[in-house]
Design a protein around this motif. Structure first.
Motif, PDB file in Angstrom:
ATOM      1  N   ILE A 100     -56.982  10.505  40.594  1.00  0.00           N
ATOM      2  CA  ILE A 100     -58.031  11.101  41.416  1.00  0.00           C
ATOM      3  C   ILE A 100     -58.915  12.014  40.579  1.00  0.00           C
ATOM      4  CG2 ILE A 100     -58.493  12.625  43.373  1.00  0.00           C
ATOM      5  CD1 ILE A 100     -55.939  11.600  44.657  1.00  0.00           C
ATOM      6  N   GLU A 101     -58.294  12.772  39.685  1.00  0.00           N
ATOM      7  CA  GLU A 101     -59.045  13.668  38.797  1.00  0.00           C
ATOM      8  C   GLU A 101     -60.020  12.876  37.929  1.00  0.00           C
ATOM      9  OE1 GLU A 101     -58.058  16.159  34.727  1.00  0.00           O
ATOM     10  OE2 GLU A 101     -56.504  16.022  36.267  1.00  0.00           O
ATOM     11  N   GLU A 102     -59.547  11.770  37.369  1.00  0.00           N
ATOM     12  CA  GLU A 102     -60.395  10.960  36.491  1.00  0.00           C
ATOM     13  C   GLU A 102     -61.489  10.257  37.294  1.00  0.00           C
ATOM     14  OE1 GLU A 102     -61.347  10.174  32.564  1.00  0.00           O
ATOM     15  OE2 GLU A 102     -59.707  11.405  33.380  1.00  0.00           O
ATOM     16  N   ALA A 103     -61.177   9.858  38.521  1.00  0.00           N
ATOM     17  CA  ALA A 103     -62.175   9.204  39.372  1.00  0.00           C
ATOM     18  C   ALA A 103     -63.366  10.126  39.611  1.00  0.00           C
ATOM     19  CB  ALA A 103     -61.540   8.793  40.697  1.00  0.00           C
ATOM     20  N   LYS A 104     -63.110  11.398  39.807  1.00  0.00           N
ATOM     21  CA  LYS A 104     -64.193  12.366  40.016  1.00  0.00           C
ATOM     22  C   LYS A 104     -65.040  12.511  38.754  1.00  0.00           C
ATOM     23  CE  LYS A 104     -61.646  15.028  43.495  1.00  0.00           C
ATOM     24  NZ  LYS A 104     -60.985  16.325  43.790  1.00  0.00           N
ATOM     25  N   ILE A 105     -64.393  12.515  37.586  1.00  0.00           N
ATOM     26  CA  ILE A 105     -65.116  12.616  36.309  1.00  0.00           C
ATOM     27  C   ILE A 105     -66.033  11.415  36.127  1.00  0.00           C
ATOM     28  CG2 ILE A 105     -64.827  12.546  33.797  1.00  0.00           C
ATOM     29  CD1 ILE A 105     -62.244  14.173  34.185  1.00  0.00           C
ATOM     30  N   VAL A 106     -65.510  10.230  36.446  1.00  0.00           N
ATOM     31  CA  VAL A 106     -66.302   9.007  36.305  1.00  0.00           C
ATOM     32  C   VAL A 106     -67.486   9.017  37.268  1.00  0.00           C
ATOM     33  CG1 VAL A 106     -66.284   6.503  36.617  1.00  0.00           C
ATOM     34  CG2 VAL A 106     -64.393   7.623  35.419  1.00  0.00           C
ATOM     35  N   CYS A 107     -67.256   9.408  38.500  1.00  0.00           N
ATOM     36  CA  CYS A 107     -68.339   9.433  39.486  1.00  0.00           C
ATOM     37  C   CYS A 107     -69.418  10.436  39.098  1.00  0.00           C
ATOM     38  CB  CYS A 107     -67.784   9.753  40.875  1.00  0.00           C
ATOM     39  SG  CYS A 107     -66.796   8.413  41.587  1.00  0.00           S
ATOM     40  N   ASP A 108     -69.012  11.561  38.515  1.00  0.00           N
ATOM     41  CA  ASP A 108     -70.000  12.542  38.049  1.00  0.00           C
ATOM     42  C   ASP A 108     -70.872  11.934  36.948  1.00  0.00           C
ATOM     43  OD1 ASP A 108     -69.184  14.498  39.785  1.00  0.00           O
ATOM     44  OD2 ASP A 108     -67.889  15.528  38.342  1.00  0.00           O
ATOM     45  N   PHE A 109     -70.259  11.123  36.081  1.00  0.00           N
ATOM     46  CA  PHE A 109     -71.024  10.463  35.026  1.00  0.00           C
ATOM     47  C   PHE A 109     -71.981   9.431  35.619  1.00  0.00           C
ATOM     48  CE2 PHE A 109     -71.650   6.753  32.327  1.00  0.00           C
ATOM     49  CZ  PHE A 109     -72.176   7.326  31.175  1.00  0.00           C
ATOM     50  N   LEU A 110     -71.510   8.648  36.571  1.00  0.00           N
ATOM     51  CA  LEU A 110     -72.309   7.566  37.136  1.00  0.00           C
ATOM     52  C   LEU A 110     -73.440   8.075  38.023  1.00  0.00           C
ATOM     53  CD1 LEU A 110     -69.487   5.085  38.245  1.00  0.00           C
ATOM     54  CD2 LEU A 110     -70.905   4.937  36.191  1.00  0.00           C
ATOM     55  N   ASP A 111     -73.237   9.225  38.637  1.00  0.00           N
ATOM     56  CA  ASP A 111     -74.197   9.738  39.608  1.00  0.00           C
ATOM     57  C   ASP A 111     -75.586   9.890  38.967  1.00  0.00           C
ATOM     58  OD1 ASP A 111     -75.201  10.694  41.963  1.00  0.00           O
ATOM     59  OD2 ASP A 111     -74.478  12.738  41.670  1.00  0.00           O
ATOM     60  N   GLY A 112     -76.566   9.215  39.538  1.00  0.00           N
ATOM     61  CA  GLY A 112     -77.929   9.299  39.036  1.00  0.00           C
ATOM     62  C   GLY A 112     -78.252   8.327  37.920  1.00  0.00           C
ATOM     63  N   ARG A 113     -77.236   7.600  37.429  1.00  0.00           N
ATOM     64  CA  ARG A 113     -77.474   6.617  36.378  1.00  0.00           C
ATOM     65  C   ARG A 113     -77.604   5.227  36.978  1.00  0.00           C
ATOM     66  NH1 ARG A 113     -74.416  10.286  33.330  1.00  0.00           N
ATOM     67  NH2 ARG A 113     -75.155  10.563  31.168  1.00  0.00           N
ATOM     68  N   SER A 114     -78.549   4.480  36.481  1.00  0.00           N
ATOM     69  CA  SER A 114     -78.670   3.081  36.870  1.00  0.00           C
ATOM     70  C   SER A 114     -77.875   2.242  35.871  1.00  0.00           C
ATOM     71  CB  SER A 114     -80.130   2.658  36.911  1.00  0.00           C
ATOM     72  OG  SER A 114     -80.238   1.289  37.251  1.00  0.00           O
ATOM     73  N   GLN A 115     -78.545   1.808  34.803  1.00  0.00           N
ATOM     74  CA  GLN A 115     -77.824   1.066  33.771  1.00  0.00           C
ATOM     75  C   GLN A 115     -77.486   1.981  32.601  1.00  0.00           C
ATOM     76  OE1 GLN A 115     -78.633  -2.927  32.708  1.00  0.00           O
ATOM     77  NE2 GLN A 115     -80.005  -3.287  34.428  1.00  0.00           N
ATOM     78  N   PHE A 116     -76.416   1.677  31.931  1.00  0.00           N
ATOM     79  CA  PHE A 116     -75.981   2.447  30.770  1.00  0.00           C
ATOM     80  C   PHE A 116     -75.120   1.537  29.906  1.00  0.00           C
ATOM     81  CE2 PHE A 116     -73.076   2.998  34.287  1.00  0.00           C
ATOM     82  CZ  PHE A 116     -71.830   2.737  33.726  1.00  0.00           C
TER      83      PHE A 116
END
Length: 262
Positions: A100-116
Motif C-alpha cells: 500500500i505504501e509503494e502504491a501511493k508512491i507510484v500514484c504520486d509519480f503518475l499523477d499529472g503525467r501522460s506518457q513517460f
C-alpha cells in the motif's frame, strides 16, 4: 523461435553501436538527456518513433500483437515487481503494508503525467500507449493475456511460425503459515548468499510449497479508496482496451476496434 534468432540490427543502428552491444543495452538501459535512463524493450510507441527511428521503421513494416491485461491486476503485478527490484522485498504478500505504501508512491509519480519512459516506473505506463499513436491503431492484433493460445494461433496463421508463449511471470507470495520463516530466509539471503546464487534459486524457491499465486488475491485486497480511485481513472482507457480484447477473443478476431495497421 529462440532468442538467438532475434535481430538487433535496427536497434544497433539507432544507437550507432554493434549488435552485441545493442543486446546488452536492452538489459542495462540507455540514457537519453531529455528522458533519462530508459529500457528500450519497454518503449511506448511515442518514444519508439521519436528516439529509435530505425527500429520504428521496422515496427511499421511488421505485423505485431499485444497481450492486454486487466489494469488493476497489472498494477498489482507491477507493484510486486517494483518492490522486488528496487526495495529488495523478495517475499511479500499483496496485503503487506509495504504494498500500500509503494502504491501511493507510484500514484504520486503518475499523477499529472501522460506518457513517460522512466525505467523505474515503465511497467506502470498505460497499455494503450503501446497500442495506439495519435488515435491510430498501430498494432495488428490485441489479445487478452489469458488467451495466449489465440496469439499463438494468430502468429502461426500470419507467419507460419509455431512458438510457445510461456506464462513465467506469474507473481508468487508466501503462504500465511510460511511467513514466520521469512525473517530467517531474509538473513540467509542478504548476508550469507552471493547475488548470483540468489538469482539462480529465486524461481525454484517461489515455486515451492511455501508460495502460492498472488494474482488470486488481487481482487480481494484493497489499496485504499484514494489509490483505487486513481487506478480506475488513470487506466480507464486500458480497461476499455482489455474489455474490447476479451470481446474480440470471443469473436475470434483478435482485433478490437478494428486494426488500422496492415
Amino acid at each position: 523461435m529462440a532468442a538467438a534468432d532475434i535481430s538487433y540490427a535496427s536497434f544497433a543502428r539507432d544507437l550507432d553501436i554493434n549488435e552485441e552491444q545493442a543486446e546488452q543495452m536492452l538489459e542495462i538501459g540507455v540514457h537519453f538527456p531529455d528522458i533519462g535512463r530508459v529500457q528500450p524493450e519497454h518503449m511506448t510507441l511515442q518514444y519508439l518513433e521519436s528516439h529509435f527511428p530505425e527500429s520504428w521503421e521496422v515496427f511499421c513494416r511488421s505485423r505485431s500483437f499485444v497481450l492486454a491485461r486487466a489494469p488493476r491486476d497489472r498494477f498489482f503485478s507491477a507493484l510486486i515487481q517494483r518492490l522486488r527490484e528496487y526495495r529488495g522485498a523478495v517475499a511479500i504478500r499483496v496485503d503487506d503494508p509495504i504494498v500500500i505504501e509503494e502504491a501511493k508512491i507510484v500514484c504520486d509519480f503518475l499523477d499529472g503525467r501522460s506518457q513517460f519512459a522512466d525505467r523505474e516506473f515503465i511497467h506502470f505506463g498505460r497499455q494503450r500507449d503501446f497500442v495506439d499513436l495519435r488515435g491510430e491503431r498501430m498494432v495488428s492484433a490485441v489479445f487478452p493475456v489469458e488467451r495466449t493460445d489465440l496469439a499463438v494461433q494468430w502468429i502461426k496463421q500470419e507467419t507460419g511460425l509455431v512458438i510457445d508463449i510461456d506464462q513465467d511471470h506469474v507473481r508468487r507470495e508466501p503462504k500465511v503459515w510460511a511467513r514466520s520463516l521469512q525473517p530467517a530466509a531474509r538473513v540467509v539471503g542478504r548476508r550469507l548468499m552471493p547475488s548470483f546464487l540468489k538469482k539462480a534459486l529465486y524461481s525454484t524457491w517461489t515455486k515451492s510449497a511455501m508460495f502460492a499465486d498472488a494474482s488470486g488475491r488481487y481482487q480481494s485486497t484493497t489499496l485504499g479508496d484514494d489509490v483505487e480511485r486513481f487506478i480506475a481513472e488513470y487506466y480507464a482507457d486500458d480497461a476499455t482496451l482489455y474489455e474490447e480484447a476479451c470481446v474480440a477473443a470471443q469473436l475470434g478476431t483478435g482485433e478490437p476496434g478494428g486494426a488500422a495497421k496492415q
